[in-house]
Design a protein around this motif. Structure first.
Motif, PDB file in Angstrom:
ATOM      1  N   PRO A 147      -6.740   8.797   4.053  1.00  0.00           N
ATOM      2  CA  PRO A 147      -8.055   9.126   3.820  1.00  0.00           C
ATOM      3  C   PRO A 147      -9.088   8.122   4.050  1.00  0.00           C
ATOM      4  O   PRO A 147     -10.432   8.520   4.657  1.00  0.00           O
ATOM      5  N   LEU A 148      -8.739   6.911   4.456  1.00  0.00           N
ATOM      6  CA  LEU A 148      -9.758   5.874   4.907  1.00  0.00           C
ATOM      7  C   LEU A 148     -10.268   6.175   6.283  1.00  0.00           C
ATOM      8  O   LEU A 148     -11.250   5.600   6.767  1.00  0.00           O
ATOM      9  N   GLY A 149      -9.528   6.825   7.246  1.00  0.00           N
ATOM     10  CA  GLY A 149      -9.696   6.976   8.477  1.00  0.00           C
ATOM     11  C   GLY A 149     -10.896   8.377   8.620  1.00  0.00           C
ATOM     12  O   GLY A 149     -11.148   8.678   9.774  1.00  0.00           O
ATOM     13  N   GLY A 172      -1.075   4.695   1.729  1.00  0.00           N
ATOM     14  CA  GLY A 172      -2.322   5.032   2.502  1.00  0.00           C
ATOM     15  C   GLY A 172      -2.821   6.294   1.987  1.00  0.00           C
ATOM     16  O   GLY A 172      -3.972   6.539   1.791  1.00  0.00           O
ATOM     17  N   MET A 173      -2.224   7.295   1.351  1.00  0.00           N
ATOM     18  CA  MET A 173      -2.829   8.312   0.763  1.00  0.00           C
ATOM     19  C   MET A 173      -3.469   8.151  -0.556  1.00  0.00           C
ATOM     20  O   MET A 173      -4.261   9.006  -1.057  1.00  0.00           O
ATOM     21  N   ALA A 218      -8.367   6.890  -3.909  1.00  0.00           N
ATOM     22  CA  ALA A 218      -8.288   7.789  -4.952  1.00  0.00           C
ATOM     23  C   ALA A 218      -9.500   7.915  -5.814  1.00  0.00           C
ATOM     24  O   ALA A 218     -10.335   7.163  -5.865  1.00  0.00           O
ATOM     25  N   GLU A 219      -9.793   9.061  -6.318  1.00  0.00           N
ATOM     26  CA  GLU A 219     -11.077   9.523  -7.082  1.00  0.00           C
ATOM     27  C   GLU A 219     -10.792   8.997  -8.286  1.00  0.00           C
ATOM     28  O   GLU A 219     -10.108   8.706  -8.832  1.00  0.00           O
TER      29      GLU A 219
END
Length: 497
Positions: free
Chosen positions: A176-178, A342-343, A347-348
């Motif tokens: 998600p950072l990408g 990575g996933m 995190a929300e």
């Protein structure tokens, strides 16, 4: 009636008076203050010495083991019965971290137990009972397909990874950072790049270090780390200032190191192309084993699965890798851990996750760099708790499995042993008597706890000692009949002692 019968000449027989009861013989004969009046039977004039001790309630069980530890708050999953207090036992690792009255500073859990004594059932029951509190479960590698029945009962189909299967996972995925890279401010882009490249470098270090030259692991020094970092920057376009962070794979990294560009050679500070090839030969050969070896085609392409992170549970099955050996399974676990990390990097808030790491000892056997990767995952749990919340739940058979990371006194064994300090919650199921010395040397539990683990906990499934910080609780897990069908595996029943 007696008078009526006497008128007709009949008399009732007389009832004999009861005989007086004699005294029962004395069981004990009490002596007077001066003792019995017999030779050598008198009492001494001296009084028995009496010692006074002052201690807290958590210290008292050392002298009087029938005093239970202070009760935990009734929050989280109700696991069973606390045998010492007689009340219910609740488990809430992340909630314990947030409380000042519970001596827990991180939510990580290590579970040690002999096969067949309810280790899997207790783990699955914990996961199920935490779901109503907003937790979701991620099984990062299920070597025995023990969680398939649980997943399907919750309406989720596990992802199967193995030769001939269609599932592909890229451990070098951006995560998600990408996303939205071209819209990020420069400072935020640099921050994210540091996290992403650091994760990739940790993975490559572990993968290369898992390869062997004879009996020794392939070294991965600072120069190798600089070469890999530079190559990854080149492949993603980050080194050229691209507004898009291109996703790469392990084969692309391997091919670039085999056929380096002059820019890569120059930025890696090598004088000539030949010097670059000579100095990176071991690095390239180790990566080549992953591209052409037993795991070829599993972790060397772009991911082709879409994970529903809103589902109550997600599992990645590795049972199809059993025929490839423990080393292949360990490498697969290493890749999945990096991908899973990575996933979870974005995190929300309120996204609570239990990350189950079954058969974790297989990854630890890959060498020091694989141990460091596992160590990084445990250390991230508290940091992630600021956004969402991860409970790292590692499962092994016995504490000495951690020492299998290397020879006694080696760097890998030392780091693996120190992993126990990163988990403030330890669950100790039944063990053989020979494990008592391991428990004492690694955890310092003392003789009373050793006796319970090698005695009471072995007498039935689901019995375990929960070590929460410095306090110990004697807990018997209680399962509902429907829950038992989902958690109590046939293997556990057949191998129970």
């Amino acid at each position: 009636m007696a008078a009526l019968l006497s008128d007709f000449g009949h008399d009732l027989p007389l009832v004999p008076a009861p005989a007086p009861l004699g005294k029962d013989p004395r069981l004990f004969k009490y002596a007077g203050r001066r003792g019995a009046a017999k030779p050598r039977r008198g009492w001494s004039a001296a009084k028995a010495p009496a010692l006074a001790w002052r201690m807290t309630s958590d210290q008292a069980p050392v002298f009087w083991p029938f005093i239970s530890a202070p009760a935990l708050p009734p929050t989280g999953a109700q696991m069973g019965i606390d045998q010492l207090s007689g009340g219910s036992f609740y488990a809430d690792p992340l909630g314990w971290v947030l409380r000042d009255d519970v001596p827990v500073t991180n939510p990580n859990v290590f579970f040690f137990a002999k096969p067949g004594l309810g280790k899997s059932a207790t783990t699955k029951a914990f996961c199920l009972r935490m779901m109503p509190f907003g937790y979701r479960v991620l099984i990062l590698g299920d070597p025995k397909d023990e969680y398939e029945k649980l997943c399907r009962a919750l309406g989720v189909e596990p992802f199967a990874i193995g030769p001939g299967m269609r599932t592909r996972i890229n451990p070098l995925a951006k995560g998600p950072l990408g996303q939205g890279w071209d819209e990020l401010p420069a400072e935020e882009a640099r921050r994210r790049a540091t996290i992403i490249f650091g994760r990739w470098l940790t993975l490559v270090r572990g993968l290369v270090g898992s390869m062997r030259i004879g009996t020794n692991h392939v070294p991965f020094g600072p120069t190798d780390a600089d070469v890999v970092h530079t190559a990854l920057e080149y492949l993603t376009g980050y080194g050229q200032g691209s507004t898009q962070l291109r996703e790469t794979t392990i084969p692309e990294l391997w091919h670039l190191l085999h056929n380096p560009t002059r820019e890569l050679v120059s930025r890696s500070r090598y004088a000539t192309m030949q010097q670059f090839l000579d100095e990176t030969r071991l690095l390239r050969d180790a990566l080549g084993q992953l591209v052409k070896g037993a795991l070829a085609g599993l972790f060397d392409d772009h991911s082709n699965i879409e994970v529903d992170w809103r589902a109550p549970i997600q599992s990645l099955s590795l049972s199809r890798l059993d025929d490839l050996g423990d080393e292949a399974v360990g490498i697969a676990l290493l890749c999945l851990n990096s991908w899973g990390r990575g996933m979870r990097e974005t995190a929300e808030p309120g996204d609570l996750r239990i990350v189950v790491r079954d058969e974790s000892w297989r990854q630890l056997r890959l060498g020091p760099d694989a141990v460091k990767s596992f160590d990084a995952d445990l250390r991230l749990s508290r940091g992630v708790a600021g956004r969402g919340g991860d409970i790292q739940f590692a499962i092994a058979h016995k504490p000495s499995d951690l020492l299998a990371a290397g020879d006694a006194g080696s760097q890998a064994a030392t780091i693996a042993k120190d992993l126990l300090d990163l988990a403030d919650v330890k669950i100790l199921g039944g063990q053989n008597p020979k494990v008592a010395r391991e428990l004492d040397s690694m955890l310092g539990l003392g003789p009373v706890t050793q006796t319970l683990v090698t005695g009471w906990a072995r007498q039935d499934k689901g019995r375990a000692l929960w070590c929460v910080g410095e306090a110990t609780y004697k807990v018997r897990t209680v399962l509902h009949p429907l829950e038992r069908d989902l958690t109590w595996t046939n293997e556990a029943i057949e191998t129970a002692s």
